[in-house]
Design a protein around this motif. Structure first.
Motif, PDB file in Angstrom:
ATOM      1  N   SER A   1     102.185  47.607  60.066  1.00  0.00           N
ATOM      2  CA  SER A   1     102.660  48.538  59.036  1.00  0.00           C
ATOM      3  C   SER A   1     104.164  48.783  59.151  1.00  0.00           C
ATOM      4  CB  SER A   1     101.905  49.859  59.128  1.00  0.00           C
ATOM      5  OG  SER A   1     100.536  49.659  58.868  1.00  0.00           O
ATOM      6  N   TYR A   2     104.664  48.879  60.386  1.00  0.00           N
ATOM      7  CA  TYR A   2     106.113  49.036  60.569  1.00  0.00           C
ATOM      8  C   TYR A   2     106.871  47.826  60.018  1.00  0.00           C
ATOM      9  CZ  TYR A   2     105.970  53.264  63.385  1.00  0.00           C
ATOM     10  OH  TYR A   2     105.810  54.563  63.814  1.00  0.00           O
ATOM     11  N   LEU A   3     106.354  46.643  60.276  1.00  0.00           N
ATOM     12  CA  LEU A   3     107.001  45.438  59.739  1.00  0.00           C
ATOM     13  C   LEU A   3     106.940  45.419  58.217  1.00  0.00           C
ATOM     14  CD1 LEU A   3     105.670  42.788  62.266  1.00  0.00           C
ATOM     15  CD2 LEU A   3     108.041  43.569  62.010  1.00  0.00           C
ATOM     16  N   ALA A   4     105.786  45.753  57.670  1.00  0.00           N
ATOM     17  CA  ALA A   4     105.614  45.720  56.220  1.00  0.00           C
ATOM     18  C   ALA A   4     106.544  46.705  55.520  1.00  0.00           C
ATOM     19  CB  ALA A   4     104.152  46.022  55.858  1.00  0.00           C
ATOM     20  N   ILE A   5     106.649  47.918  56.043  1.00  0.00           N
ATOM     21  CA  ILE A   5     107.501  48.906  55.376  1.00  0.00           C
ATOM     22  C   ILE A   5     108.979  48.539  55.521  1.00  0.00           C
ATOM     23  CG2 ILE A   5     107.683  50.609  57.249  1.00  0.00           C
ATOM     24  CD1 ILE A   5     107.113  51.518  53.583  1.00  0.00           C
ATOM     25  N   MET A   6     109.340  47.880  56.621  1.00  0.00           N
ATOM     26  CA  MET A   6     110.721  47.441  56.777  1.00  0.00           C
ATOM     27  C   MET A   6     111.061  46.378  55.721  1.00  0.00           C
ATOM     28  SD  MET A   6     112.678  45.552  59.920  1.00  0.00           S
ATOM     29  CE  MET A   6     111.680  44.087  59.708  1.00  0.00           C
ATOM     30  N   PHE A   7     110.158  45.410  55.526  1.00  0.00           N
ATOM     31  CA  PHE A   7     110.416  44.387  54.513  1.00  0.00           C
ATOM     32  C   PHE A   7     110.377  44.979  53.112  1.00  0.00           C
ATOM     33  CE2 PHE A   7     109.064  41.523  58.019  1.00  0.00           C
ATOM     34  CZ  PHE A   7     110.272  40.837  58.123  1.00  0.00           C
ATOM     35  N   TYR A   8     109.513  45.947  52.898  1.00  0.00           N
ATOM     36  CA  TYR A   8     109.470  46.635  51.604  1.00  0.00           C
ATOM     37  C   TYR A   8     110.784  47.385  51.367  1.00  0.00           C
ATOM     38  CZ  TYR A   8     107.679  49.444  47.757  1.00  0.00           C
ATOM     39  OH  TYR A   8     107.495  50.041  46.532  1.00  0.00           O
TER      40      TYR A   8
ATOM     41  N   LEU B   1     115.490  48.908  65.367  1.00  0.00           N
ATOM     42  CA  LEU B   1     114.467  49.896  65.692  1.00  0.00           C
ATOM     43  C   LEU B   1     113.067  49.315  65.552  1.00  0.00           C
ATOM     44  CD1 LEU B   1     115.964  53.048  63.898  1.00  0.00           C
ATOM     45  CD2 LEU B   1     116.057  52.493  66.342  1.00  0.00           C
ATOM     46  N   THR B   2     112.823  48.608  64.466  1.00  0.00           N
ATOM     47  CA  THR B   2     111.498  48.043  64.227  1.00  0.00           C
ATOM     48  C   THR B   2     111.156  46.997  65.282  1.00  0.00           C
ATOM     49  OG1 THR B   2     111.678  48.517  61.872  1.00  0.00           O
ATOM     50  CG2 THR B   2     110.025  46.887  62.526  1.00  0.00           C
ATOM     51  N   THR B   3     112.139  46.230  65.717  1.00  0.00           N
ATOM     52  CA  THR B   3     111.898  45.237  66.771  1.00  0.00           C
ATOM     53  C   THR B   3     111.398  45.921  68.043  1.00  0.00           C
ATOM     54  OG1 THR B   3     113.551  43.729  65.862  1.00  0.00           O
ATOM     55  CG2 THR B   3     112.968  43.444  68.190  1.00  0.00           C
ATOM     56  N   VAL B   4     112.059  46.979  68.441  1.00  0.00           N
ATOM     57  CA  VAL B   4     111.638  47.697  69.655  1.00  0.00           C
ATOM     58  C   VAL B   4     110.264  48.333  69.451  1.00  0.00           C
ATOM     59  CG1 VAL B   4     112.182  49.615  71.227  1.00  0.00           C
ATOM     60  CG2 VAL B   4     114.001  48.079  70.435  1.00  0.00           C
ATOM     61  N   VAL B   5     110.021  48.888  68.271  1.00  0.00           N
ATOM     62  CA  VAL B   5     108.725  49.512  67.982  1.00  0.00           C
ATOM     63  C   VAL B   5     107.599  48.484  68.059  1.00  0.00           C
ATOM     64  CG1 VAL B   5     107.355  50.614  66.153  1.00  0.00           C
ATOM     65  CG2 VAL B   5     109.650  51.445  66.661  1.00  0.00           C
ATOM     66  N   VAL B   6     107.800  47.329  67.462  1.00  0.00           N
ATOM     67  CA  VAL B   6     106.758  46.289  67.455  1.00  0.00           C
ATOM     68  C   VAL B   6     106.533  45.763  68.877  1.00  0.00           C
ATOM     69  CG1 VAL B   6     106.206  43.962  66.627  1.00  0.00           C
ATOM     70  CG2 VAL B   6     107.055  45.692  65.032  1.00  0.00           C
ATOM     71  N   ILE B   7     107.603  45.544  69.621  1.00  0.00           N
ATOM     72  CA  ILE B   7     107.459  45.097  71.012  1.00  0.00           C
ATOM     73  C   ILE B   7     106.723  46.163  71.835  1.00  0.00           C
ATOM     74  CG2 ILE B   7     108.748  44.607  73.144  1.00  0.00           C
ATOM     75  CD1 ILE B   7     110.837  43.183  71.320  1.00  0.00           C
ATOM     76  N   SER B   8     107.032  47.421  71.589  1.00  0.00           N
ATOM     77  CA  SER B   8     106.341  48.513  72.299  1.00  0.00           C
ATOM     78  C   SER B   8     104.854  48.521  71.984  1.00  0.00           C
ATOM     79  CB  SER B   8     106.945  49.865  71.913  1.00  0.00           C
ATOM     80  OG  SER B   8     108.268  49.973  72.365  1.00  0.00           O
ATOM     81  N   HIS B   9     104.514  48.291  70.715  1.00  0.00           N
ATOM     82  CA  HIS B   9     103.106  48.224  70.336  1.00  0.00           C
ATOM     83  C   HIS B   9     102.420  47.031  71.013  1.00  0.00           C
ATOM     84  CE1 HIS B   9     104.133  51.187  67.315  1.00  0.00           C
ATOM     85  NE2 HIS B   9     102.845  51.342  67.065  1.00  0.00           N
ATOM     86  N   ALA B  10     103.109  45.892  71.033  1.00  0.00           N
ATOM     87  CA  ALA B  10     102.531  44.700  71.670  1.00  0.00           C
ATOM     88  C   ALA B  10     102.295  44.953  73.156  1.00  0.00           C
ATOM     89  CB  ALA B  10     103.449  43.500  71.469  1.00  0.00           C
ATOM     90  N   PHE B  11     103.261  45.581  73.801  1.00  0.00           N
ATOM     91  CA  PHE B  11     103.099  45.874  75.217  1.00  0.00           C
ATOM     92  C   PHE B  11     101.932  46.831  75.447  1.00  0.00           C
ATOM     93  CE2 PHE B  11     103.841  48.172  79.123  1.00  0.00           C
ATOM     94  CZ  PHE B  11     104.037  47.123  79.999  1.00  0.00           C
ATOM     95  N   MET B  12     101.820  47.833  74.594  1.00  0.00           N
ATOM     96  CA  MET B  12     100.735  48.804  74.744  1.00  0.00           C
ATOM     97  C   MET B  12      99.376  48.131  74.509  1.00  0.00           C
ATOM     98  SD  MET B  12     100.320  51.998  75.649  1.00  0.00           S
ATOM     99  CE  MET B  12     101.925  52.717  75.498  1.00  0.00           C
ATOM    100  N   ILE B  13      99.329  47.198  73.574  1.00  0.00           N
ATOM    101  CA  ILE B  13      98.078  46.461  73.325  1.00  0.00           C
ATOM    102  C   ILE B  13      97.686  45.660  74.565  1.00  0.00           C
ATOM    103  CG2 ILE B  13      97.075  44.537  72.011  1.00  0.00           C
ATOM    104  CD1 ILE B  13      98.738  45.628  69.577  1.00  0.00           C
ATOM    105  N   VAL B  14      98.663  44.965  75.149  1.00  0.00           N
ATOM    106  CA  VAL B  14      98.406  44.158  76.339  1.00  0.00           C
ATOM    107  C   VAL B  14      98.024  45.041  77.531  1.00  0.00           C
ATOM    108  CG1 VAL B  14      99.499  42.604  78.012  1.00  0.00           C
ATOM    109  CG2 VAL B  14      99.861  42.263  75.566  1.00  0.00           C
ATOM    110  N   SER B  15      98.596  46.227  77.601  1.00  0.00           N
ATOM    111  CA  SER B  15      98.329  47.142  78.715  1.00  0.00           C
ATOM    112  C   SER B  15      96.921  47.721  78.689  1.00  0.00           C
ATOM    113  CB  SER B  15      99.326  48.308  78.692  1.00  0.00           C
ATOM    114  OG  SER B  15     100.624  47.843  78.880  1.00  0.00           O
ATOM    115  N   ARG B  16      96.301  47.702  77.525  1.00  0.00           N
ATOM    116  CA  ARG B  16      94.958  48.273  77.410  1.00  0.00           C
ATOM    117  C   ARG B  16      94.025  47.389  78.160  1.00  0.00           C
ATOM    118  NH1 ARG B  16      93.089  51.171  72.149  1.00  0.00           N
ATOM    119  NH2 ARG B  16      91.979  52.289  73.704  1.00  0.00           N
TER     120      ARG B  16
END
Length: 139
Positions: free
Chosen positions: A95-102, A124-139
């Motif tokens: 969603s962060y990526l989509a709204i940025m492109f929008y 900002l979106t790059t860091v947010v997406v990387i943070s989400h990816a890291f959190m997904i992997v951490s689960r």
């Protein structure tokens, strides 16, 4: 662009980074770290809908923007209701990526802000997406 906007934008990354750092500790239970991350992400996502809502009503636009402006809030709300579900963090990240492109396609910005705002959002979106990816992997 006023440097305070950049400072505030980068300060908004602190909860993402800090909560990711907490996954390496036992300060909070991991379930709370993931919950807080999801909550912050959902709330921040809705902020971007507000930007489009303002853009649509201030420009008296009659198109789809005012309807699309509601999507980040609705997506964030759905993610909050299902905060423990495995798909939530991926949905927020996409969603962060989509709204940025929008933003790039629809948002009406003064000419002097386009480059700075676009660069700031990309960073900002790059860091947010990387943070989400890291959190997904951490689960």
């Amino acid at each position: 662009m006023n440097p305070h906007f950049k400072q505030l934008g980068y300060a908004g990354l602190l909860p993402f980074i800090g909560l990711n750092a907490l996954t390496f500790t036992t300060i909070l239970p991991q379930s709370l770290v993931f919950l807080y991350f999801t909550q912050y992400s959902a709330v921040l996502l809705s902020f971007f809908g507000g930007i489009h809502w303002y853009d649509a009503i201030s420009g008296n636009k009659d198109g789809h923007q005012k309807y699309i402006a509601m999507l980040p809030t609705l997506i964030g709300w759905l993610c909050l209701m299902h905060a423990g579900a495995p798909w939530v963090l991926a949905t927020l990240s996409i969603s962060y990526l989509a709204i940025m492109f929008y933003d790039k396609q629809v948002l009406t910005l003064p000419t002097e802000l386009v480059v700075d705002y676009t660069r700031l959002r990309m960073n900002l979106t790059t860091v947010v997406v990387i943070s989400h990816a890291f959190m997904i992997v951490s689960r």
